[in-house]
Design a protein around this motif. Structure first.
Motif, PDB file in Angstrom:
ATOM      1  N   ASN A  43       0.847  -1.186   0.000  1.00  0.00           N
ATOM      2  CA  ASN A  43       0.000   0.000   0.000  1.00  0.00           C
ATOM      3  C   ASN A  43       0.883   1.236   0.000  1.00  0.00           C
ATOM      4  O   ASN A  43       2.105   1.154   0.109  1.00  0.00           O
ATOM      5  CB  ASN A  43      -0.958  -0.003   1.198  1.00  0.00           C
ATOM      6  N   TRP A  44       0.258   2.389  -0.125  1.00  0.00           N
ATOM      7  CA  TRP A  44       1.027   3.623  -0.235  1.00  0.00           C
ATOM      8  C   TRP A  44       1.825   3.969   1.025  1.00  0.00           C
ATOM      9  O   TRP A  44       2.989   4.395   0.925  1.00  0.00           O
ATOM     10  CB  TRP A  44       0.105   4.777  -0.623  1.00  0.00           C
ATOM     11  N   PRO A  45       1.265   3.828   2.243  1.00  0.00           N
ATOM     12  CA  PRO A  45       2.085   4.124   3.431  1.00  0.00           C
ATOM     13  C   PRO A  45       3.349   3.271   3.495  1.00  0.00           C
ATOM     14  O   PRO A  45       4.436   3.784   3.804  1.00  0.00           O
ATOM     15  CB  PRO A  45       1.131   3.810   4.593  1.00  0.00           C
ATOM     16  N   ALA A  46       3.213   1.963   3.218  1.00  0.00           N
ATOM     17  CA  ALA A  46       4.390   1.084   3.239  1.00  0.00           C
ATOM     18  C   ALA A  46       5.371   1.466   2.133  1.00  0.00           C
ATOM     19  O   ALA A  46       6.595   1.388   2.318  1.00  0.00           O
ATOM     20  CB  ALA A  46       3.943  -0.365   3.078  1.00  0.00           C
ATOM     21  N   TYR A  47       4.840   1.893   1.000  1.00  0.00           N
ATOM     22  CA  TYR A  47       5.692   2.259  -0.130  1.00  0.00           C
ATOM     23  C   TYR A  47       6.480   3.535   0.165  1.00  0.00           C
ATOM     24  O   TYR A  47       7.684   3.619  -0.118  1.00  0.00           O
ATOM     25  CB  TYR A  47       4.832   2.428  -1.372  1.00  0.00           C
ATOM     26  N   PHE A  48       5.811   4.536   0.758  1.00  0.00           N
ATOM     27  CA  PHE A  48       6.520   5.765   1.138  1.00  0.00           C
ATOM     28  C   PHE A  48       7.596   5.465   2.174  1.00  0.00           C
ATOM     29  O   PHE A  48       8.689   6.046   2.143  1.00  0.00           O
ATOM     30  CB  PHE A  48       5.535   6.802   1.686  1.00  0.00           C
ATOM     31  N   SER A  49       7.284   4.572   3.119  1.00  0.00           N
ATOM     32  CA  SER A  49       8.280   4.184   4.113  1.00  0.00           C
ATOM     33  C   SER A  49       9.478   3.508   3.447  1.00  0.00           C
ATOM     34  O   SER A  49      10.631   3.757   3.824  1.00  0.00           O
ATOM     35  CB  SER A  49       7.642   3.243   5.142  1.00  0.00           C
ATOM     36  N   GLY A  99       0.727  13.621   2.177  1.00  0.00           N
ATOM     37  CA  GLY A  99       1.369  14.640   2.999  1.00  0.00           C
ATOM     38  C   GLY A  99       2.294  14.034   4.045  1.00  0.00           C
ATOM     39  O   GLY A  99       3.431  14.491   4.229  1.00  0.00           O
ATOM     40  N   ASN A 100       1.815  12.995   4.728  1.00  0.00           N
ATOM     41  CA  ASN A 100       2.653  12.344   5.747  1.00  0.00           C
ATOM     42  C   ASN A 100       3.878  11.686   5.116  1.00  0.00           C
ATOM     43  O   ASN A 100       4.992  11.758   5.655  1.00  0.00           O
ATOM     44  CB  ASN A 100       1.834  11.288   6.499  1.00  0.00           C
ATOM     45  N   GLY A 101       3.673  11.038   3.962  1.00  0.00           N
ATOM     46  CA  GLY A 101       4.786  10.376   3.289  1.00  0.00           C
ATOM     47  C   GLY A 101       5.844  11.353   2.832  1.00  0.00           C
ATOM     48  O   GLY A 101       7.048  11.121   3.012  1.00  0.00           O
ATOM     49  N   LEU A 102       5.411  12.472   2.249  1.00  0.00           N
ATOM     50  CA  LEU A 102       6.373  13.475   1.779  1.00  0.00           C
ATOM     51  C   LEU A 102       7.095  14.148   2.945  1.00  0.00           C
ATOM     52  O   LEU A 102       8.270  14.504   2.825  1.00  0.00           O
ATOM     53  CB  LEU A 102       5.654  14.527   0.933  1.00  0.00           C
ATOM     54  N   TYR A 103       6.393  14.303   4.062  1.00  0.00           N
ATOM     55  CA  TYR A 103       7.034  14.904   5.241  1.00  0.00           C
ATOM     56  C   TYR A 103       8.169  14.013   5.747  1.00  0.00           C
ATOM     57  O   TYR A 103       9.283  14.497   6.006  1.00  0.00           O
ATOM     58  CB  TYR A 103       5.995  15.116   6.342  1.00  0.00           C
ATOM     59  N   VAL A 104       7.895  12.721   5.881  1.00  0.00           N
ATOM     60  CA  VAL A 104       8.933  11.789   6.334  1.00  0.00           C
ATOM     61  C   VAL A 104      10.088  11.751   5.331  1.00  0.00           C
ATOM     62  O   VAL A 104      11.266  11.731   5.709  1.00  0.00           O
ATOM     63  CB  VAL A 104       8.340  10.386   6.536  1.00  0.00           C
ATOM     64  N   LEU A 105       9.759  11.759   4.045  1.00  0.00           N
ATOM     65  CA  LEU A 105      10.790  11.745   3.013  1.00  0.00           C
ATOM     66  C   LEU A 105      11.662  13.000   3.085  1.00  0.00           C
ATOM     67  O   LEU A 105      12.893  12.918   2.981  1.00  0.00           O
ATOM     68  CB  LEU A 105      10.156  11.634   1.628  1.00  0.00           C
ATOM     69  N   LEU A 106      11.034  14.158   3.274  1.00  0.00           N
ATOM     70  CA  LEU A 106      11.782  15.417   3.319  1.00  0.00           C
ATOM     71  C   LEU A 106      12.742  15.437   4.507  1.00  0.00           C
ATOM     72  O   LEU A 106      13.915  15.813   4.362  1.00  0.00           O
ATOM     73  CB  LEU A 106      10.816  16.596   3.400  1.00  0.00           C
ATOM     74  N   ILE A 107      12.257  15.033   5.686  1.00  0.00           N
ATOM     75  CA  ILE A 107      13.123  15.013   6.866  1.00  0.00           C
ATOM     76  C   ILE A 107      14.269  14.032   6.669  1.00  0.00           C
ATOM     77  O   ILE A 107      15.429  14.322   6.996  1.00  0.00           O
ATOM     78  CB  ILE A 107      12.318  14.658   8.130  1.00  0.00           C
ATOM     79  N   THR A 108      13.962  12.859   6.109  1.00  0.00           N
ATOM     80  CA  THR A 108      15.000  11.858   5.863  1.00  0.00           C
ATOM     81  C   THR A 108      16.052  12.389   4.893  1.00  0.00           C
ATOM     82  O   THR A 108      17.256  12.191   5.086  1.00  0.00           O
ATOM     83  CB  THR A 108      14.372  10.566   5.300  1.00  0.00           C
TER      84      THR A 108
END
Length: 259
Positions: free
Chosen positions: A65-71, A156-165
């Motif tokens: 799913n998308w949350p797992a994919y963003f992670s 939004g949550n996925g991009l936020y985690v990606l940006l911080i990472t």
């Protein structure tokens, strides 16, 4: 300011004209392709078994799913980015020694700090664009394989985690700049980065990863399955390491003997 803009434009021109950035881009492109391939297998395990992509006894864990994919994308950038961004930094700061063009830079009517700032800005822009490439390609691949669970909130949550990472990983590339100058080439910073990645895996495995800067991005991205949380102490460790790399690089350019 005009001198800084000119130096920055020259550094970016070097990056655009070099083969290094395109080789790095091609290498980083493999990451979202592999992530999408893994999600496809999770989404279609029966099809993957029938086509011979995985063995009949293979155990495939996780959700498609998308949350797992963003992670997964965040984990790819956290681990692979340390190597890729370290390579970019090594090239931008080490090529002057390898190509024997340092004397040409030192002959310019600019303060040496202007050259260092321009190089760090070039590193930031190049690594940011590489990260954007991975994210955009990854999202397109996610739509192509039809991952479920898309929503504006998840995006939004996925991009936020990606940006911080991404910012954490880029920040850890500054020590490679110093080792490129200290070692006068590419080998010292690349060896340093690889060594730090190996040590980060060991320290994270024994439970002290939050105190070791090179382990912080991967832990924040959720590589161990936890929710993305960045303790204040971990942020200070990464920030302190980044500032130390910047200060050491400036010190080398300003006070080392370049004859």
């Amino acid at each position: 300011m005009n001198n800084l803009l000119t130096a920055f434009w020259i550094e970016n021109l070097k990056v655009r004209k070099s083969k290094m950035i395109w080789i790095t881009l091609a290498a980083f492109t493999v990451a979202p392709l592999m992530g999408g391939f893994f999600m496809f297998i999770l989404k279609n395990p029966e099809l993957a078994e029938r086509s011979g992509l995985v063995g009949e006894k293979a155990q495939i864990l996780g959700e498609a799913n998308w949350p797992a994919y963003f992670s997964m994308l965040a984990q790819i950038i956290a681990v692979g980015g340390i190597l890729i961004f370290g390579f970019v930094t090594s090239w931008i700061f080490g090529r002057e020694y390898a190509d024997r063009t340092l004397k040409d830079l030192l002959a310019l009517p600019y303060h040496r700090s202007i050259i260092v700032i321009a190089k760090f800005l070039a590193v930031f822009i190049a690594t940011l664009l590489l990260s954007g490439h991975v994210i955009i390609l990854g999202i397109l691949i996610g739509f192509f394989i039809g991952l479920p669970g898309w929503s504006a909130n998840i995006l939004g949550n996925g991009l936020y985690v990606l940006l911080i990472t991404i910012l954490l990983t880029i920040a850890l590339s500054t020590p490679a700049a110093f080792f490129a100058c200290f070692g006068r080439g590419y080998l010292a910073p690349l060896g340093f980065v690889i060594f730090m990645v190996v040590v980060a895996q060991i320290i994270a495995a024994i439970g002290y990863g939050h105190y070791f800067p090179w382990a912080v991005p991967s832990l924040y991205s959720g590589v161990v399955g936890d929710e993305p949380v960045l303790p204040f102490g971990s942020l200070l460790v990464v920030l302190g390491t980044s500032l130390a790399g910047i200060a050491a690089t400036f010190g080398w350019w300003l006070w080392a003997d370049h004859q």
